[in-house]
Write a protein that holds these residues in place. Sequence first.
Motif, PDB file in Angstrom:
ATOM      1  N   ALA A 130       0.814  -1.220   0.000  1.00 54.96           N
ATOM      2  CA  ALA A 130       0.000   0.000   0.000  1.00 54.96           C
ATOM      3  C   ALA A 130       0.844   1.265   0.000  1.00 54.96           C
ATOM      4  O   ALA A 130       0.304   2.359  -0.126  1.00 54.96           O
ATOM      5  CB  ALA A 130      -0.925   0.005   1.223  1.00 54.96           C
ATOM      6  N   ARG A 131       2.190   1.109   0.135  1.00 55.28           N
ATOM      7  CA  ARG A 131       3.084   2.268   0.213  1.00 55.28           C
ATOM      8  C   ARG A 131       2.660   3.193   1.360  1.00 55.28           C
ATOM      9  O   ARG A 131       2.497   4.404   1.196  1.00 55.28           O
ATOM     10  CB  ARG A 131       3.103   3.040  -1.109  1.00 55.28           C
ATOM     11  N   ARG A 132       2.496   2.592   2.547  1.00 50.23           N
ATOM     12  CA  ARG A 132       2.164   3.364   3.741  1.00 50.23           C
ATOM     13  C   ARG A 132       3.252   3.181   4.796  1.00 50.23           C
ATOM     14  O   ARG A 132       3.792   2.091   4.972  1.00 50.23           O
ATOM     15  CB  ARG A 132       0.811   2.930   4.321  1.00 50.23           C
ATOM     16  N   ALA A 133       3.553   4.258   5.501  1.00 50.97           N
ATOM     17  CA  ALA A 133       4.588   4.236   6.520  1.00 50.97           C
ATOM     18  C   ALA A 133       4.126   3.443   7.745  1.00 50.97           C
ATOM     19  O   ALA A 133       2.923   3.252   7.967  1.00 50.97           O
ATOM     20  CB  ALA A 133       4.959   5.657   6.927  1.00 50.97           C
ATOM     21  N   VAL A 134       5.087   2.968   8.531  1.00 49.57           N
ATOM     22  CA  VAL A 134       4.793   2.234   9.757  1.00 49.57           C
ATOM     23  C   VAL A 134       5.754   2.704  10.853  1.00 49.57           C
ATOM     24  O   VAL A 134       6.806   3.286  10.569  1.00 49.57           O
ATOM     25  CB  VAL A 134       4.951   0.702   9.575  1.00 49.57           C
ATOM     26  N   VAL A 135       5.382   2.440  12.079  1.00 50.41           N
ATOM     27  CA  VAL A 135       6.271   2.669  13.224  1.00 50.41           C
ATOM     28  C   VAL A 135       6.680   1.305  13.757  1.00 50.41           C
ATOM     29  O   VAL A 135       5.811   0.473  14.077  1.00 50.41           O
ATOM     30  CB  VAL A 135       5.584   3.495  14.324  1.00 50.41           C
ATOM     31  N   LEU A 136       7.981   1.068  13.812  1.00 46.44           N
ATOM     32  CA  LEU A 136       8.508  -0.208  14.287  1.00 46.44           C
ATOM     33  C   LEU A 136       9.096  -0.061  15.683  1.00 46.44           C
ATOM     34  O   LEU A 136       9.778   0.923  15.985  1.00 46.44           O
ATOM     35  CB  LEU A 136       9.625  -0.708  13.364  1.00 46.44           C
ATOM     36  N   ARG A 137       8.828  -1.049  16.514  1.00 47.97           N
ATOM     37  CA  ARG A 137       9.636  -1.230  17.730  1.00 47.97           C
ATOM     38  C   ARG A 137      10.487  -2.451  17.448  1.00 47.97           C
ATOM     39  O   ARG A 137       9.970  -3.545  17.226  1.00 47.97           O
ATOM     40  CB  ARG A 137       8.760  -1.426  18.967  1.00 47.97           C
ATOM     41  N   TYR A 138      11.802  -2.237  17.457  1.00 42.81           N
ATOM     42  CA  TYR A 138      12.720  -3.200  16.856  1.00 42.81           C
ATOM     43  C   TYR A 138      13.827  -3.589  17.829  1.00 42.81           C
ATOM     44  O   TYR A 138      14.327  -2.761  18.587  1.00 42.81           O
ATOM     45  CB  TYR A 138      13.330  -2.573  15.594  1.00 42.81           C
ATOM     46  N   ARG A 139      14.191  -4.873  17.796  1.00 43.15           N
ATOM     47  CA  ARG A 139      15.268  -5.388  18.644  1.00 43.15           C
ATOM     48  C   ARG A 139      16.531  -5.532  17.801  1.00 43.15           C
ATOM     49  O   ARG A 139      16.514  -6.139  16.736  1.00 43.15           O
ATOM     50  CB  ARG A 139      14.898  -6.755  19.231  1.00 43.15           C
ATOM     51  N   VAL A 153       9.369   4.306   9.647  1.00 43.20           N
ATOM     52  CA  VAL A 153      10.057   3.941   8.413  1.00 43.20           C
ATOM     53  C   VAL A 153       9.060   3.844   7.270  1.00 43.20           C
ATOM     54  O   VAL A 153       7.848   3.684   7.486  1.00 43.20           O
ATOM     55  CB  VAL A 153      10.823   2.599   8.545  1.00 43.20           C
ATOM     56  N   GLU A 154       9.588   3.940   6.067  1.00 39.85           N
ATOM     57  CA  GLU A 154       8.784   3.778   4.855  1.00 39.85           C
ATOM     58  C   GLU A 154       9.213   2.484   4.176  1.00 39.85           C
ATOM     59  O   GLU A 154      10.317   2.389   3.644  1.00 39.85           O
ATOM     60  CB  GLU A 154       8.995   4.981   3.927  1.00 39.85           C
ATOM     61  N   PRO A 155       8.382   1.441   4.222  1.00 33.52           N
ATOM     62  CA  PRO A 155       8.758   0.113   3.703  1.00 33.52           C
ATOM     63  C   PRO A 155       8.829   0.096   2.171  1.00 33.52           C
ATOM     64  O   PRO A 155       7.821   0.253   1.498  1.00 33.52           O
ATOM     65  CB  PRO A 155       7.631  -0.805   4.205  1.00 33.52           C
ATOM     66  N   TYR A 156      10.048  -0.116   1.639  1.00 38.65           N
ATOM     67  CA  TYR A 156      10.240  -0.148   0.199  1.00 38.65           C
ATOM     68  C   TYR A 156      10.045  -1.542  -0.392  1.00 38.65           C
ATOM     69  O   TYR A 156       9.572  -1.681  -1.510  1.00 38.65           O
ATOM     70  CB  TYR A 156      11.642   0.335  -0.160  1.00 38.65           C
ATOM     71  N   GLY A 157      10.452  -2.602   0.345  1.00 38.99           N
ATOM     72  CA  GLY A 157      10.347  -3.936  -0.224  1.00 38.99           C
ATOM     73  C   GLY A 157      10.723  -5.008   0.771  1.00 38.99           C
ATOM     74  O   GLY A 157      11.302  -4.740   1.832  1.00 38.99           O
ATOM     75  N   LEU A 158      10.378  -6.255   0.427  1.00 40.28           N
ATOM     76  CA  LEU A 158      10.684  -7.421   1.253  1.00 40.28           C
ATOM     77  C   LEU A 158      11.623  -8.346   0.496  1.00 40.28           C
ATOM     78  O   LEU A 158      11.512  -8.499  -0.717  1.00 40.28           O
ATOM     79  CB  LEU A 158       9.402  -8.187   1.603  1.00 40.28           C
ATOM     80  N   VAL A 159      12.527  -8.979   1.245  1.00 37.40           N
ATOM     81  CA  VAL A 159      13.484  -9.915   0.658  1.00 37.40           C
ATOM     82  C   VAL A 159      13.488 -11.190   1.502  1.00 37.40           C
ATOM     83  O   VAL A 159      13.532 -11.130   2.735  1.00 37.40           O
ATOM     84  CB  VAL A 159      14.910  -9.328   0.622  1.00 37.40           C
ATOM     85  N   LEU A 160      13.424 -12.342   0.836  1.00 37.04           N
ATOM     86  CA  LEU A 160      13.547 -13.631   1.509  1.00 37.04           C
ATOM     87  C   LEU A 160      14.925 -14.190   1.190  1.00 37.04           C
ATOM     88  O   LEU A 160      15.240 -14.487   0.040  1.00 37.04           O
ATOM     89  CB  LEU A 160      12.469 -14.601   1.017  1.00 37.04           C
ATOM     90  N   LYS A 161      15.771 -14.307   2.218  1.00 36.66           N
ATOM     91  CA  LYS A 161      17.144 -14.771   2.049  1.00 36.66           C
ATOM     92  C   LYS A 161      17.392 -15.945   2.991  1.00 36.66           C
ATOM     93  O   LYS A 161      17.353 -15.785   4.207  1.00 36.66           O
ATOM     94  CB  LYS A 161      18.115 -13.623   2.353  1.00 36.66           C
TER      95      LYS A 161
END
Length: 309
Positions: free
Chosen positions: A150-159, A171-179
């Motif tokens: 949806a190209r929408r920003a999110v707020v992350l609480r991150y470890r 942050v503004e999520p640009y893409g996902l990667v499966l590695k």
Amino acid sequence: MRASRLVTLLLLLQNRGRMTARQLAEELEVSVRTVYRDVEALGAAGVPLYGAAGHAGGYRLVDGYRTRLTGLTAPEAEAAFLAALPGAAADLGLGEALATAQLKWRAALPTELREHAGRIQERFLLDAPGWYGDGDRTPHLAAVAAAVWARRAVVLRYRRWRAPEEIERRVEPYGLVLKAGRWYLVADGPSGIRTYRIDQIIELRPLQEEFTVPDDFDLAAHWQDHVAGFRARLHTGEALVRLTPRGAHRLGVAPVGDGWTQTRVPIESIDHAHGEFLRLGADIEVLAPAELRDRIAETARTLAARYEE
């Protein structure tokens, strides 16, 4: 070759809408003059496309026109079914959609290609996670994927591994990667574009703020640069070692003859190399650096004394 290029040109217009002759030439890796000739050939064949001059001009198909191509080759049909990752689709909440799409695609294929695709699914399975793990727990993956789409920003609480261990940022999520069975988020934030492990997200709060990805951002190219940079930062030193043929094989080094092979290998640190080289047992001898050689020798003496007891 030209027939294949005409089909590709048609599909480009069908999937992307308006494209200029120069854009088509770059995609097809031909001259603009060749594009003009190809467009004329498609028009003569009855394909309803038209061109407009000017800054906002270009070629496009008449609205509503869709071609139905049954010219898939057997390798193309096989590759399409092989490329689908059921596990990844399920993680993203698309497992049912993928299964339905494959059923529809299979039904649309000619009988011979349908049999080829079926054999691929019977004989090949893609299992992304490593041997010693079942993948990561990613309860926030679906929400992240929705934000990416949806190209929408999110707020992350991150470890993270360094202090402060828990952070919160928009942050503004640009893409996902499966590695290797692990999901990563590539997102723009206060410190620029960064990579976040999805399984390290503690909490996620979607926002209604929309954002635009820069035109020059390419996810695949960015990830390739990220991996190259990670490897460069990871291997900051090197060690001189001797390897038996078995040790060379385990370390991925080309052996020289049937005896010992001497080579230099990149290492992350003395501590990391100490643990990695001990796994090779008697199939490796560290010659340098001296600190690493002494550490391994001391460990070997300790182990020998322990087992003698």
